[in-house]
Design a protein around this motif. Structure first.
Motif, PDB file in Angstrom:
ATOM      1  N   ARG A   1       0.826  -1.212   0.000  1.00 17.06           N
ATOM      2  CA  ARG A   1       0.000   0.000   0.000  1.00 17.06           C
ATOM      3  C   ARG A   1       0.855   1.255   0.000  1.00 17.06           C
ATOM      4  N   TYR A   2       1.960   1.225   0.736  1.00 22.63           N
ATOM      5  CA  TYR A   2       2.870   2.372   0.771  1.00 22.63           C
ATOM      6  C   TYR A   2       3.478   2.610  -0.615  1.00 22.63           C
ATOM      7  N   LEU A   3       3.961   1.546  -1.240  1.00 27.14           N
ATOM      8  CA  LEU A   3       4.551   1.681  -2.572  1.00 27.14           C
ATOM      9  C   LEU A   3       3.510   2.119  -3.595  1.00 27.14           C
ATOM     10  N   TYR A   4       2.298   1.597  -3.494  1.00 27.60           N
ATOM     11  CA  TYR A   4       1.210   1.992  -4.384  1.00 27.60           C
ATOM     12  C   TYR A   4       0.928   3.482  -4.258  1.00 27.60           C
ATOM     13  N   THR A   5       0.889   3.974  -3.031  1.00 28.83           N
ATOM     14  CA  THR A   5       0.597   5.382  -2.794  1.00 28.83           C
ATOM     15  C   THR A   5       1.736   6.264  -3.288  1.00 28.83           C
ATOM     16  N   LYS A   6       2.961   5.892  -3.010  1.00 29.07           N
ATOM     17  CA  LYS A   6       4.097   6.737  -3.361  1.00 29.07           C
ATOM     18  C   LYS A   6       4.465   6.677  -4.834  1.00 29.07           C
ATOM     19  N   LEU A   7       4.377   5.529  -5.445  1.00 27.96           N
ATOM     20  CA  LEU A   7       4.877   5.379  -6.813  1.00 27.96           C
ATOM     21  C   LEU A   7       3.807   5.573  -7.879  1.00 27.96           C
ATOM     22  N   TRP A   8       2.574   5.143  -7.636  1.00 24.38           N
ATOM     23  CA  TRP A   8       1.574   5.213  -8.678  1.00 24.38           C
ATOM     24  C   TRP A   8       0.509   6.266  -8.421  1.00 24.38           C
ATOM     25  N   LEU A   9      -0.027   6.298  -7.227  1.00 21.42           N
ATOM     26  CA  LEU A   9      -1.174   7.154  -6.929  1.00 21.42           C
ATOM     27  C   LEU A   9      -0.833   8.637  -7.048  1.00 21.42           C
ATOM     28  N   GLU A  10       0.360   9.041  -6.590  1.00 23.28           N
ATOM     29  CA  GLU A  10       0.733  10.446  -6.654  1.00 23.28           C
ATOM     30  C   GLU A  10       0.937  10.926  -8.082  1.00 23.28           C
TER      31      GLU A  10
END
Length: 62
Positions: free
Chosen positions: A19-28
């Motif tokens: 979830r952290y990687l998803y938020t930092k790498l894709w969602l932003e």
């Protein structure tokens, strides 16, 4: 018993890291998601209020 607890802990850590990687790498970098200036969490589309904290995010909306 220790093996089961270790496995569950490992799965929880993997989910949190994903979830952290998803938020930092894709969602932003996504064009359809925006970040609340008050709480810092992401939201989708164009709501009038932030779905997480309730702060007004689109004051200029008609």
């Amino acid at each position: 018993m220790g093996f089961i607890l270790g496995t569950v802990l490992l799965l929880v850590l993997l989910v949190v890291a994903a979830r952290y990687l998803y938020t930092k790498l894709w969602l932003e970098r996504s064009d359809n998601y925006y970040k609340c200036k008050h709480c810092g969490k992401h939201y989708e589309d164009h709501p009038y209020y932030c779905p997480h904290c309730g702060e007004v995010v689109d004051a200029g909306r008609n």
